[in-house]
Design an enzyme around this catalytic site. Sequence first.
Site, PDB file in Angstrom:
ATOM      1  N   TYR A 106      25.447 -23.752 -26.481  1.00  0.00           N
ATOM      2  CA  TYR A 106      25.826 -22.341 -26.460  1.00  0.00           C
ATOM      3  C   TYR A 106      25.911 -21.794 -25.027  1.00  0.00           C
ATOM      4  O   TYR A 106      26.038 -20.599 -24.830  1.00  0.00           O
ATOM      5  CB  TYR A 106      24.858 -21.513 -27.302  1.00  0.00           C
ATOM      6  CG  TYR A 106      24.854 -21.920 -28.775  1.00  0.00           C
ATOM      7  CD1 TYR A 106      25.973 -21.694 -29.573  1.00  0.00           C
ATOM      8  CD2 TYR A 106      23.756 -22.555 -29.349  1.00  0.00           C
ATOM      9  CE1 TYR A 106      25.995 -22.078 -30.917  1.00  0.00           C
ATOM     10  CE2 TYR A 106      23.771 -22.938 -30.688  1.00  0.00           C
ATOM     11  CZ  TYR A 106      24.883 -22.696 -31.461  1.00  0.00           C
ATOM     12  OH  TYR A 106      24.900 -23.078 -32.780  1.00  0.00           O
ATOM     13  N   ASP A 167      15.623 -27.910 -34.053  1.00  0.00           N
ATOM     14  CA  ASP A 167      15.878 -29.363 -33.999  1.00  0.00           C
ATOM     15  C   ASP A 167      15.243 -30.023 -32.782  1.00  0.00           C
ATOM     16  O   ASP A 167      14.767 -31.133 -32.852  1.00  0.00           O
ATOM     17  CB  ASP A 167      17.389 -29.628 -33.964  1.00  0.00           C
ATOM     18  CG  ASP A 167      18.050 -29.189 -35.240  1.00  0.00           C
ATOM     19  OD1 ASP A 167      17.924 -29.898 -36.243  1.00  0.00           O
ATOM     20  OD2 ASP A 167      18.675 -28.108 -35.243  1.00  0.00           O
ATOM     21  N   HIS A 406      27.610 -31.456 -26.126  1.00  0.00           N
ATOM     22  CA  HIS A 406      27.964 -30.939 -27.448  1.00  0.00           C
ATOM     23  C   HIS A 406      28.158 -29.439 -27.405  1.00  0.00           C
ATOM     24  O   HIS A 406      27.636 -28.737 -26.545  1.00  0.00           O
ATOM     25  CB  HIS A 406      26.913 -31.326 -28.493  1.00  0.00           C
ATOM     26  CG  HIS A 406      25.557 -30.737 -28.259  1.00  0.00           C
ATOM     27  ND1 HIS A 406      25.103 -29.607 -28.904  1.00  0.00           N
ATOM     28  CD2 HIS A 406      24.543 -31.121 -27.442  1.00  0.00           C
ATOM     29  CE1 HIS A 406      23.870 -29.329 -28.500  1.00  0.00           C
ATOM     30  NE2 HIS A 406      23.507 -30.221 -27.614  1.00  0.00           N
ATOM     31  N   TYR A 487      27.652 -17.432 -36.676  1.00  0.00           N
ATOM     32  CA  TYR A 487      26.346 -16.756 -36.544  1.00  0.00           C
ATOM     33  C   TYR A 487      25.910 -16.717 -35.079  1.00  0.00           C
ATOM     34  O   TYR A 487      24.997 -15.988 -34.717  1.00  0.00           O
ATOM     35  CB  TYR A 487      25.293 -17.439 -37.418  1.00  0.00           C
ATOM     36  CG  TYR A 487      24.460 -18.518 -36.746  1.00  0.00           C
ATOM     37  CD1 TYR A 487      24.969 -19.795 -36.539  1.00  0.00           C
ATOM     38  CD2 TYR A 487      23.152 -18.249 -36.324  1.00  0.00           C
ATOM     39  CE1 TYR A 487      24.206 -20.770 -35.924  1.00  0.00           C
ATOM     40  CE2 TYR A 487      22.388 -19.232 -35.702  1.00  0.00           C
ATOM     41  CZ  TYR A 487      22.912 -20.487 -35.506  1.00  0.00           C
ATOM     42  OH  TYR A 487      22.160 -21.447 -34.886  1.00  0.00           O
ATOM     43  N   ARG A 488      26.574 -17.484 -34.220  1.00  0.00           N
ATOM     44  CA  ARG A 488      26.140 -17.650 -32.836  1.00  0.00           C
ATOM     45  C   ARG A 488      27.239 -18.440 -32.150  1.00  0.00           C
ATOM     46  O   ARG A 488      27.943 -19.208 -32.806  1.00  0.00           O
ATOM     47  CB  ARG A 488      24.870 -18.485 -32.874  1.00  0.00           C
ATOM     48  CG  ARG A 488      24.098 -18.651 -31.605  1.00  0.00           C
ATOM     49  CD  ARG A 488      22.913 -19.546 -31.958  1.00  0.00           C
ATOM     50  NE  ARG A 488      21.980 -19.695 -30.878  1.00  0.00           N
ATOM     51  CZ  ARG A 488      20.950 -20.533 -30.891  1.00  0.00           C
ATOM     52  NH1 ARG A 488      20.730 -21.288 -31.946  1.00  0.00           N
ATOM     53  NH2 ARG A 488      20.132 -20.624 -29.885  1.00  0.00           N
TER      54      ARG A 488
END
Length: 544
Positions: A106, A167, A406, A487-488
Amino acid sequence: KPHSSRKRLPVIPPGVEEPVFLDALEELRKHLGADNVERNDKPLKDGWYMEHPNTHDMMAIVDDEELVPSAIVYPGSTEEVQQVVLWANRHKIPIFPISMGRNFGYGGAAPRVRGSVVIDLGKRMNKILDISPEDCTCLIEPGVSYFALYNEIKARGYEHLWIDVPDVGGGSVLGNAVDRGVGYTPYGDHWACHSGLEVVLPTGEVIRTGMGALPGNNTWQTFPYGFGPYSDGIFSQSNFGIVTKMGMALMPNPGGYESFMYTFPNEDDLPDLIEIIRPLRISNILENVAQLRHITQTLASRGKPRSAYYTGSGIIPEEAIHAAAAATPVGDCTWIYYGMAYGPPHIRQYKLSIIDAEFKRVAGARRIDPSTLPPDEDFWARDRVAAGVPDIQELRWVNWMPNGAHIAFSPVSPIRGADATRLFALAKRRHDEFGIDIFPVFCVGLREMHLIVEIVFDRADPARRRAALDCLRCMIDDAAAYGYGEYRTHLVLMDQVAGTYNWNDGALMKFNEKLKDALDPNGILAPGRCGIWPKRYRNRGWEM
Ligand code: ADP
């Protein structure tokens, strides 16, 4: 490494001359100490998750130099955070707060506006201020990681307390909650489990929310609302304040737990399975934020690169995935459900037997006996995480590609078969188009699912980076056309995602902008974060 040797030009905040900036930094050194103000002028080094850089996005999806701060500062207290904020207002320098900066996928530690000054809160503000063994709550600063909180609870001998972990456990408990991250115990909705914030506003005042506004209270961490408007919401996924303290509920040790794992053979088992999951989840027979994963990601979680299974170009063929899966202890399948039952054996058995009967309605469903699985199997990492034990094994699937990084597509849907099928199909279509192997996982909340599709890409290859970003942009638009929203999201996608939440001529964004202009008249705090631009920047070409 792709970029560590590259010669770098100095980074300075937008609209500020370099000598003026250097003087301003000198001024800040007087408040914070010389060691706590650093220019971002050394070569960018990626490191790895546990030694991550705060100078750039280690998993850059655009050129490394695009999302870089001009300097990084390390306040040691709320008062010092106030000093930084007042300084930023005096000089009209954008600042960007991070807790620990392990927000990978993110944006990591990177700011949205190039040349912002990153406020790294985590380095010095890392105290666990309170753990209440009676109320099962804690009060923490931004630099407290899941590992640190877990270890402290163990060190104090509080066997009756659990934490909830995402995670990967190296990030900030506070940072993850304000970005509305999730974990996998029944306390997996981190934002819902917080109670009470201390916030430095963009003009330098400090507030405490909820019961924290009442001097002498002893309920700040037990009753989140206080009196009057519930203001906490505007400080999550926003740029309206810098959170310097947060309270959080801790889960009581349930008195036992047991992970379980089911596999399902076919891709098109998905809708039936989701229909089975929904009533079980809403009624709490399925108790945790469980994961329904595609076998490709579980295979990647073994840590081997994709070249171990397939050396051709393009998407890895399904036959190669299934042949490889068949040779693992899990065996061949397409979907894997990782869940956990909590409580003493007789309580667990009651729930597990219902789950078993329901899941086995899908033809070919198998319950995998955990005693057949070796210790490094993904199952055991999921087991630790669902039991609130911080872990980093999950990172292994990033090795799927060389220089693996990622970035996620993270839409929300109801727990319905038709929605799961539609989202999976649109993601798959775009992955096929851009030649990207698909890693979907459905994280089942209480009445909704976050579908997380992680794109793993080679960050040293600009063409693959571009493909990942283009694929994401297409999926966001495709999903919005069906009525699904993220959501993000990553920094570079925030404008696009915010733009999909545009009901009634963008009324919500207009409201956010009104708040932004009132709270941050100089527009210094994290301009552009979550698509919210202050007046000084709005409609001047900053959006992307
Ligand atoms: P983590 O430590 O969990 O990896 P970060 O520190 O990167 O996460 O936080 C995620 C994002 O949330 C940051 O990029 C920042 O925009 C926002 N954020 C984090 N901590 C704070 C805070 N204390 N106050 C305001 N915003 C924050």
